[in-house]
Each structure stands twice: as structure tokens, then as C-alpha cells.
Write an enzyme that holds these catalytic residues in place. Structure first.
Site, PDB file in Angstrom:
ATOM      1  N   GLU A   1       4.947   1.786  -6.335  1.00 25.11           N
ATOM      2  CA  GLU A   1       5.590   2.901  -5.830  1.00 25.11           C
ATOM      3  C   GLU A   1       6.117   3.940  -6.974  1.00 25.11           C
ATOM      4  O   GLU A   1       5.959   3.547  -8.143  1.00 25.11           O
ATOM      5  CB  GLU A   1       7.161   2.487  -5.221  1.00 25.11           C
ATOM      6  CG  GLU A   1       7.132   1.486  -4.128  1.00 25.11           C
ATOM      7  CD  GLU A   1       6.553   2.041  -2.852  1.00 25.11           C
ATOM      8  OE1 GLU A   1       5.703   2.966  -2.690  1.00 25.11           O
ATOM      9  OE2 GLU A   1       7.194   1.394  -1.436  1.00 25.11           O
TER      10      GLU A   1
ATOM     11  N   ASP B   1      -0.859  -7.176  -1.840  1.00 23.38           N
ATOM     12  CA  ASP B   1       0.498  -7.335  -1.629  1.00 23.38           C
ATOM     13  C   ASP B   1       1.015  -8.056  -0.440  1.00 23.38           C
ATOM     14  O   ASP B   1       0.105  -8.394   0.455  1.00 23.38           O
ATOM     15  CB  ASP B   1       1.107  -5.953  -1.607  1.00 23.38           C
ATOM     16  CG  ASP B   1       0.421  -5.099  -0.560  1.00 23.38           C
ATOM     17  OD1 ASP B   1      -0.415  -5.457   0.159  1.00 23.38           O
ATOM     18  OD2 ASP B   1       0.452  -3.952  -1.004  1.00 23.38           O
TER      19      ASP B   1
ATOM     20  N   ASN C   1       3.313   8.466  -0.067  1.00 26.21           N
ATOM     21  CA  ASN C   1       4.008   8.928  -1.374  1.00 26.21           C
ATOM     22  C   ASN C   1       2.883   8.674  -2.559  1.00 26.21           C
ATOM     23  O   ASN C   1       3.414   8.570  -3.758  1.00 26.21           O
ATOM     24  CB  ASN C   1       5.207   8.081  -1.533  1.00 26.21           C
ATOM     25  CG  ASN C   1       5.235   6.534  -1.519  1.00 26.21           C
ATOM     26  OD1 ASN C   1       3.912   6.056  -1.475  1.00 26.21           O
ATOM     27  ND2 ASN C   1       6.130   5.794  -1.749  1.00 26.21           N
TER      28      ASN C   1
ATOM     29  N   HIS D   1       1.510   5.762  -3.274  1.00 23.48           N
ATOM     30  CA  HIS D   1       1.664   4.344  -3.845  1.00 23.48           C
ATOM     31  C   HIS D   1       0.073   3.778  -3.608  1.00 23.48           C
ATOM     32  O   HIS D   1      -0.514   3.982  -2.746  1.00 23.48           O
ATOM     33  CB  HIS D   1       2.639   3.700  -3.119  1.00 23.48           C
ATOM     34  CG  HIS D   1       2.579   3.112  -1.758  1.00 23.48           C
ATOM     35  ND1 HIS D   1       3.568   2.773  -0.985  1.00 23.48           N
ATOM     36  CD2 HIS D   1       1.329   2.884  -1.064  1.00 23.48           C
ATOM     37  CE1 HIS D   1       3.101   2.186   0.190  1.00 23.48           C
ATOM     38  NE2 HIS D   1       1.749   2.435   0.113  1.00 23.48           N
TER      39      HIS D   1
END
Ligand code: F6R
Length: 263
Positions: free
Chosen positions: A157, A79, A150, A152
Site C-alpha cells: 500500500e 497475497d 490507490n 498498490h
């Protein structure tokens, strides 16, 4: 190190728990070195963030000791923030150059990082092209992952979708989750400076990697690790989707990140 298969209703995932993150990172680096020694043109999917830094330090050390060469290796990073300049020290291109690429003998044109400078009108096409480069290179022999608080992986996400579509996400431009932006705020000198978007390799290419190493360290990852391993695979915990490829995945944890697996 303790090692076991964590069995829940949908999958048996291999979990290795180390005394500390340093031991886990050495073991992860060792697996990468062994792969490259066996396959000198290995295709590696790489992650950034604080978690894999000691892995890269160990790869550099082993390279400098003459144990491993990277001249034929190709890398594909997960990413990149969008937009961002590769010269910015918050960019993942800068991170990779700084922590790994400039210290090893990999030609620059064999290191692929999504480009945070493409014009907005080309971002979608760039993402499609990036995934096709992975494909044309024969797919990833190994994908290194961290995990967000979270849940991810990459910047895939949490969101509401069927498991099937959540496992098939292409490489694309995404909006960052508030937790992800909050976690990045210190590096950017405040939340207001954190990009709202990023380019990320999708779950489709990640899950197609022939081997997947996911690292998680520290108590603040314990909930995400627990949800990923003990719950069902769901789009709202993207790392839980790794259960769909449990036979390829190794979780490498320290004791703090593994704490929730006992309870
Ligand atoms: C980074 C990436 C992210 C991180 C995750 C954990 O390339 O893909 O998914 O792995 O946000 O970040 P750290 O390691 O900083 O806790």
C-alpha cells in the site's frame, strides 16, 4: 493495439493499449502460454481480483485445447487476506482454485498461496518462508499484476518512505489501506466484514521477477496509471516503483485506463 515506450524523466516503460480489456487479457494469456511452452517448469507470480479473471479463462481454454501443460509449473500468488479460511469464497486460495487451478493440470503442491490461517504469532515467519520458497524455486520468471485505485501492487500500500526502502519490502503481514478495504466491501457484504490485514509478497520479490505484466482496465484506474507512469517513482504510488525495472515491465491497458497518458 497501439504500443509505445512511455518516457518520463526516470524510465522508459513499455505500454500496450488495447481496444478493450478482453483483447488485453487474451494478449496477456498468450505471453504466459508462450513462456510455459518455452520453459515448461516456469515460475509464475499470479494476481487475483477482477482484472485477471479473463486471463485465467483464456489459460484454461488453451490448456483444454491442448496448447499448454502446467504439470511442471510452480505458481506463487501475490497475497491473501488475513485472517481468512481457504474455504471462504472471498479467500484468494478459493479464487485461484475456482478460476484456474482446478481446471488445469497443475499439482496442488506446486500452487503456493499465502496461508490466511496461520496463527498470528507465526504470520511473520510464514511470510519469510513464503519468500524463501520463491527464492529457492529460482525466482519468478513472470509476475502478473493488477493495480489498486490507490496505486498498490499486491497489497503493498502507499506509504511514506525512500524509494530504496519502498523497493525492498519483504513479504509480510500488512494493514490494508482504506481505499483497498472500501473496494473489497461488496465482495465481503459490507466494509465491516473486510479483513483489516493481509499477507502480501513484498516489492522486493515482485521487482526481482524477470518479466512483469501489469494490467489495468477501466476509467477508475486511469489516475493510478497516470501517476505510475508520468510521475517519478515514489512510495506513495507503489506501482510507480516499477519504473525502477522499466526494462522488464509491460503495461497492458484498455483505452479507459490509458486516458490520462494523453493529457
Ligand atoms: C490481487 C492484488 C491486488 C489487485 C488490485 C486490483 O492479488 O494483488 O493488487 O491486483 O487490487 O484489483 P482488481 O483487479 O479487482 O481491480
Amino acid at each position: 493495439m497501439s504500443q509505445f515506450r512511455f518516457i518520463n524523466s526516470s524510465a522508459a516503460s513499455e505500454v500496450r493499449i488495447y481496444r478493450n480489456s478482453g483483447d488485453a487479457c487474451k494478449a496477456a494469456a498468450e505471453l504466459i502460454v508462450e513462456l510455459v511452452q518455452k520453459k515448461n517448469d516456469a515460475r509464475l507470480g499470479l494476481a487475483t481480483g477482477s482484472t485477471p479473471i479473463p486471463v485465467y479463462q483464456e489459460l484454461v481454454r488453451q490448456h483444454q485445447a491442448g496448447s499448454v501443460a502446467f504439470s511442471q509449473v510452480q505458481t506463487f500468488n501475490l497475497d491473501e487476506y488475513y485472517p481468512i479460511s481457504p474455504l471462504s469464497d472471498q479467500s484468494y486460495r478459493w479464487f485461484m482454485n475456482h478460476h484456474l487451478f482446478k481446471h488445469i493440470n497443475i499439482p496442488a503442491n506446486q500452487t503456493h498461496v499465502l496461508d490466511g490461517t496461520v496463527p498470528a504469532s507465526f504470520a511473520d515467519q510464514h511470510a519469510v518462508d513464503f519468500e524463501s520458497w520463491i527464492h529457492q524455486a529460482g525466482g519468478l520468471d513472470l509476475q502478473l499484476l493488477g493495480i489498486g485505485r490507490n496505486g498498490h501492487i499486491g497489497f503493498n500500500e502507499p506509504f511514506e518512505a525512500s524509494v530504496e526502502s519502498a523497493c525492498n519490502l519483504p513479504t509480510r503481514l500488512v494493514e490494508l489501506h482504506p481505499v483497498t478495504r472500501a473496494d473489497a466491501a461488496p465482495a465481503f457484504g459490507g466494509l465491516e466484514n473486510v479483513p483489516t490485514h493481509a499477507l502480501t509478497v513484498g516489492t522486493r520479490a515482485i521487482l526481482n521477477a524477470r518479466r512483469i505484466l501489469i494490467l489495468a482496465f477501466g476509467a477508475n484506474k486511469a489516475d493510478a496509471v497516470k501517476a505510475s507512469l508520468t510521475g517519478p517513482p515514489v512510495s506513495t504510488v507503489p506501482a510507480s516503483l516499477l519504473q525502477m525495472r522499466a526494462d522488464r515491465v509491460v503495461w497492458m491497458l484498455d483505452e479507459a485506463a490509458a486516458a490520462g497518458l494523453n493529457s
